[in-house]
Design an enzyme around this catalytic site. Structure first.
Site, short mmCIF file in Angstrom:
data_model
loop_
_atom_site.label_atom_id
_atom_site.label_comp_id
_atom_site.label_asym_id
_atom_site.label_seq_id
_atom_site.Cartn_x
_atom_site.Cartn_y
_atom_site.Cartn_z
N GLU A 122 0.83 -1.21 0.00
CA GLU A 122 0.00 0.00 0.00
C GLU A 122 0.87 1.26 0.00
OE1 GLU A 122 -3.20 0.24 -0.49
OE2 GLU A 122 -3.28 -1.95 -0.66
N SER A 208 19.29 -7.83 -9.15
CA SER A 208 18.14 -7.81 -10.05
C SER A 208 18.25 -8.76 -11.25
CB SER A 208 17.89 -6.40 -10.56
OG SER A 208 17.24 -5.62 -9.59
N HIS A 337 3.09 -10.12 -9.65
CA HIS A 337 4.54 -10.35 -9.65
C HIS A 337 5.26 -9.25 -8.89
CE1 HIS A 337 8.58 -11.31 -11.00
NE2 HIS A 337 8.71 -10.05 -11.38
N SER A 338 4.86 -8.03 -9.16
CA SER A 338 5.41 -6.87 -8.46
C SER A 338 4.40 -5.74 -8.60
CB SER A 338 6.76 -6.46 -9.06
OG SER A 338 6.57 -5.86 -10.34
#
Length: 446
Positions: A122, A208, A337-338
């Protein structure tokens, strides 16, 4: 071509140096530990009179009929589990017999991770942080595997293993500091959110690029083997990362070098938007293990006890036998996923709701605890309130902290700052002085 010749020469020099070093150390190394070599890995004595294959690359018999091997030569690798979906122990001999305190710790870590995910998700949606990845539905794979490891074991994660770090004692304040890239962040604000790392907890910083941790883990495990200590390396990745070339390199090196390494694949059904039926045609990831000469198992990733048992046994044998193990934990990614992804574009709400409501690792463990009188509705309400309060306190503290000092942009690469980096640093400060009205330097640590 000159560059290629130069690289070949460098490789030859490195190989010569490695061989010299190995020759000096090998006798001492074998005094400490005898490395077992399976008979199938040894070249058999050549006998030209035998009518059987003598090829060095395989162990097999001749056949006189043409037949291609079918991909579904077996019905499918079974899924090991300890509990059913209602939290009942199926086979008492497989019950890990964990204490009440241990099981409660499992549950509290899983739910704390879930609460942290909701608040930080959030937070990103409100524009407070730039990016986030939740762990919804995969909490059992994190906690079950982390609990089976020794604190000294080295962890290579992908980007959805925050629970492993949380189980090892990484505090909420540092999770928040990393996501907010503030002055308390161990990475000094240089990484995007969820790229955690902690040297003290033996958790290598997340990177990453997909699957780079797999060959790195193989190299680390080989170093651990040479140190001859009671230690393993565990490497986490998703079924999508297993399609990368780095996965092949890591699997093959660890098997041929006989390294104490646990490959832990979280098969959560989707690699971003790519479902498993478009990711591979074989029987998942565990089926690949035998091709590399690795012992493999498929477990119910939503059963924290099954994950714990499998990881514990893999760790024990990896140390004792110096060989890699492949664990494929079948689970489901309930969240997107993200925060850059909208999973409603490629899967149905009904599909997600099934896993969220009918087969969630947290609810399964709660059923187990409730049946034993270890957890009640009052306990649940109290813990949820307390955990949310704890997360919110860390969240608010992270928001108030200053950002890292801009000078940290130029440190930690070289022991002593090089002239070109010093010039870049000076140029930055001149720029900031000229255009200081555009840069809120009062928000940065001095």
């Amino acid at each position: 071509m000159a560059a290629v010749r130069s690289m070949n020469k460098m490789f030859g020099l490195c190989l010569h140096a490695v061989r010299q070093t190995a020759g000096l150390k090998v006798s001492r190394l074998f005094q400490h530990r005898t490395f077992g070599v399976s008979a199938v890995h040894q070249q058999q004595p050549f006998d030209s009179t035998l009518e059987k294959p003598q090829f060095p690359g395989a162990s097999a018999e001749f056949v006189d009929h043409l037949e291609f091997i079918q991909p579904n030569v077996i019905s499918g690798i079974p899924v090991y589990r300890v509990m059913d979906r209602q939290g009942n122990i199926i086979n008492p001999s497989q019950d890990p017999q964990l204490s009440k305190e241990t099981v409660l710790n499992f549950y509290q870590k899983m739910t704390l991770l879930n609460t942290m995910d909701r608040i930080l998700y959030e937070s990103q949606r409100q524009g407070r942080i730039s990016f986030y990845m939740t762990n919804y539905g995969e909490e059992g794979t994190h906690i079950g595997s982390a609990a089976a490891l020794d604190p000294n074991d080295l962890v290579f994660g992908q980007y959805r293993e925050a629970g492993v770090l949380m189980y090892r004692g990484f505090p909420l304040d540092l999770f928040m500091a990393q996501c907010y890239a503030n002055a308390d962040d161990l990475g000094k604000g240089r990484q995007m959110p969820v790229h955690y790392g902690c040297k003290d907890l033996n958790f290598v910083t997340i990177s990453s690029p997909l699957a780079t941790q797999i060959p790195q883990a193989a190299g680390a495990a080989y170093a651990v083997k040479r140190e001859n200590i009671n230690r393993v390396v565990i490497c986490y990745f998703g079924e999508g990362a297993a399609s990368e070339g780095d996965a092949h390199a890591g699997f093959n090196f660890s098997a041929t070098l006989e390294c104490p390494l646990i490959f832990f694949c979280r098969n959560n059904g989707y690699a971003i938007s790519t479902p498993t039926n478009e990711q591979y045609r074989g029987d998942g990831i565990a089926a690949r293990g035998p091709g590399y000469g690795m012992l493999s198992i498929r477990v119910d990733g939503n059963d924290v006890f099954a994950v714990y048992n499998a990881t514990k046994e893999a760790r024990r044998r990896a140390v004792a036998e110096n060989q890699p193990f492949l664990i494929e934990a079948m689970t489901y990614r309930i969240g997107h996923h993200s925060t850059s992804d909208d999973s409603s574009a490629y899967r149905s709400v009904d599909e997600v709701n099934y896993w969220d409501k009918q087969d969630h690792p947290i609810s399964r463990l709660r059923h187990y605890m409730t049946a034993r009188g270890w957890w009640s509705e009052d306990d649940e309400r109290s813990w949820r309130k307390q955990s949310r309060k704890t997360v919110m306190e860390a969240f608010e503290k992270a928001e108030r902290r200053l950002k890292p000092n801009p000078e940290l942009l130029f440190t930690d690469v070289y022991n002593e700052m090089t002239p070109n980096i010093s010039k870049q640093k000076e140029a930055l400060w001149r720029h900031l002085q000229v255009y200081k009205e555009h840069y809120p330097l009062d928000l940065y640590d001095k």
